[in-house]
Design an enzyme around this catalytic site. Sequence first.
Site, PDB file in Angstrom:
ATOM      1  N   LYS A  81       0.827  -1.214   0.000  1.00  0.00           N
ATOM      2  CA  LYS A  81       0.000   0.000   0.000  1.00  0.00           C
ATOM      3  C   LYS A  81       0.862   1.266   0.000  1.00  0.00           C
ATOM      4  CE  LYS A  81      -3.951  -2.156   2.373  1.00  0.00           C
ATOM      5  NZ  LYS A  81      -4.907  -2.015   3.495  1.00  0.00           N
ATOM      6  N   TYR A 132     -12.466  -1.892  -3.588  1.00  0.00           N
ATOM      7  CA  TYR A 132     -12.949  -2.047  -2.209  1.00  0.00           C
ATOM      8  C   TYR A 132     -14.481  -1.928  -2.107  1.00  0.00           C
ATOM      9  CZ  TYR A 132      -8.309  -2.151   0.012  1.00  0.00           C
ATOM     10  OH  TYR A 132      -7.049  -2.509   0.437  1.00  0.00           O
ATOM     11  N   ASN A 164      -1.892   0.196   6.911  1.00  0.00           N
ATOM     12  CA  ASN A 164      -1.392  -1.089   7.399  1.00  0.00           C
ATOM     13  C   ASN A 164      -0.580  -1.849   6.356  1.00  0.00           C
ATOM     14  OD1 ASN A 164      -3.541  -1.840   5.851  1.00  0.00           O
ATOM     15  ND2 ASN A 164      -4.623  -2.980   7.444  1.00  0.00           N
ATOM     16  N   HIS A 202      -2.167  -5.530   1.567  1.00  0.00           N
ATOM     17  CA  HIS A 202      -3.475  -6.177   1.389  1.00  0.00           C
ATOM     18  C   HIS A 202      -3.209  -7.600   0.917  1.00  0.00           C
ATOM     19  CE1 HIS A 202      -7.519  -7.025  -0.177  1.00  0.00           C
ATOM     20  NE2 HIS A 202      -6.860  -7.615  -1.157  1.00  0.00           N
ATOM     21  N   GLU A 216      -9.702 -10.565  -7.492  1.00  0.00           N
ATOM     22  CA  GLU A 216      -8.748  -9.466  -7.306  1.00  0.00           C
ATOM     23  C   GLU A 216      -7.593  -9.563  -8.304  1.00  0.00           C
ATOM     24  OE1 GLU A 216      -9.857  -8.789  -2.599  1.00  0.00           O
ATOM     25  OE2 GLU A 216      -7.880  -9.587  -3.093  1.00  0.00           O
TER      26      GLU A 216
HETATM   27  P1  GDP Z   1      -7.736  -6.960   5.803  1.00  0.00           P
HETATM   28  O1  GDP Z   1      -8.317  -8.074   4.980  1.00  0.00           O
HETATM   29  O2  GDP Z   1      -6.892  -7.467   6.946  1.00  0.00           O
HETATM   30  O3  GDP Z   1      -6.991  -5.932   4.965  1.00  0.00           O
HETATM   31  O4  GDP Z   1      -8.956  -6.194   6.520  1.00  0.00           O
HETATM   32  P2  GDP Z   1     -10.454  -5.815   6.067  1.00  0.00           P
HETATM   33  O5  GDP Z   1     -10.845  -6.550   4.824  1.00  0.00           O
HETATM   34  O6  GDP Z   1     -11.318  -5.945   7.272  1.00  0.00           O
HETATM   35  O7  GDP Z   1     -10.364  -4.248   5.737  1.00  0.00           O
HETATM   36  C1  GDP Z   1      -9.800  -3.783   4.528  1.00  0.00           C
HETATM   37  C2  GDP Z   1      -8.942  -2.587   4.816  1.00  0.00           C
HETATM   38  O8  GDP Z   1      -9.770  -1.518   5.272  1.00  0.00           O
HETATM   39  C3  GDP Z   1      -7.909  -2.764   5.918  1.00  0.00           C
HETATM   40  O9  GDP Z   1      -6.717  -3.368   5.471  1.00  0.00           O
HETATM   41  C4  GDP Z   1      -7.679  -1.344   6.373  1.00  0.00           C
HETATM   42  O10 GDP Z   1      -6.784  -0.666   5.484  1.00  0.00           O
HETATM   43  C5  GDP Z   1      -9.059  -0.726   6.225  1.00  0.00           C
HETATM   44  N1  GDP Z   1      -9.768  -0.751   7.500  1.00  0.00           N
HETATM   45  C6  GDP Z   1     -10.398  -1.789   8.102  1.00  0.00           C
HETATM   46  N2  GDP Z   1     -10.934  -1.426   9.277  1.00  0.00           N
HETATM   47  C7  GDP Z   1     -10.641  -0.109   9.428  1.00  0.00           C
HETATM   48  C8  GDP Z   1     -10.928   0.867  10.433  1.00  0.00           C
HETATM   49  O11 GDP Z   1     -11.557   0.579  11.448  1.00  0.00           O
HETATM   50  N3  GDP Z   1     -10.435   2.135  10.213  1.00  0.00           N
HETATM   51  C9  GDP Z   1      -9.741   2.472   9.096  1.00  0.00           C
HETATM   52  N4  GDP Z   1      -9.306   3.746   8.934  1.00  0.00           N
HETATM   53  N5  GDP Z   1      -9.460   1.585   8.120  1.00  0.00           N
HETATM   54  C10 GDP Z   1      -9.905   0.322   8.291  1.00  0.00           C
END
Ligand code: GDP
Length: 140
Positions: A11, A51, A114, A117, A128
């Site tokens: 990212k 997304y 973070n 992905h 994807e």
């Molecule tokens: P991943 O599969 O571990 O990447 O997590 P998810 O699919 O739940 O979420 C996708 C992405 O959305 C995450 O990698 C974060 O960049 C973002 N994200 C998820 N939860 C949060 C949140 O509570 N706050 C913010 N700012 N970003 C979030």
Amino acid sequence: MAIERTFSMIKPDATQRNLTGKITAKLEEAGLRVVASKRVWMSRQQAEGFYAVHKDRPFFGELVETMTAGPTVVQVLEGEGAILKNREVMGATNPANADAGTIRKEFALSIGENSVHGSDAPETAAQEIAYWFSGIELVG
Ligand code: GDP
């Protein structure tokens, strides 16, 4: 376990800190092979499409802003059980909860920034990969 392919992104928070090589090394050390890779600065439309599953979540706007704030490296990784293995190397979504040695524990700044992905299932991996790559770009 079967040989799989999964989709990975480095990212903008990580490309901006010049961590592409260090993150890729962690993936390779885990036995994953990079079979496609390119650097893209995604448009708002591309980020919203990628997304779309999160479009009703409260953090969606912030997510799109973060993903369009700089270049991203999109990759296809191949290896035994690649989907789960990549998720293990990535670590938990929130770096505060990530295990020692994982990419997110070592490099992520916050839950939003973070660093990586990774696809979470065979169906999403296929979708994807197809979102960012054509078949001839995958060279195993
Ligand atoms: P991943 O599969 O571990 O990447 O997590 P998810 O699919 O739940 O979420 C996708 C992405 O959305 C995450 O990698 C974060 O960049 C973002 N994200 C998820 N939860 C949060 C949140 O509570 N706050 C913010 N700012 N970003 C979030």
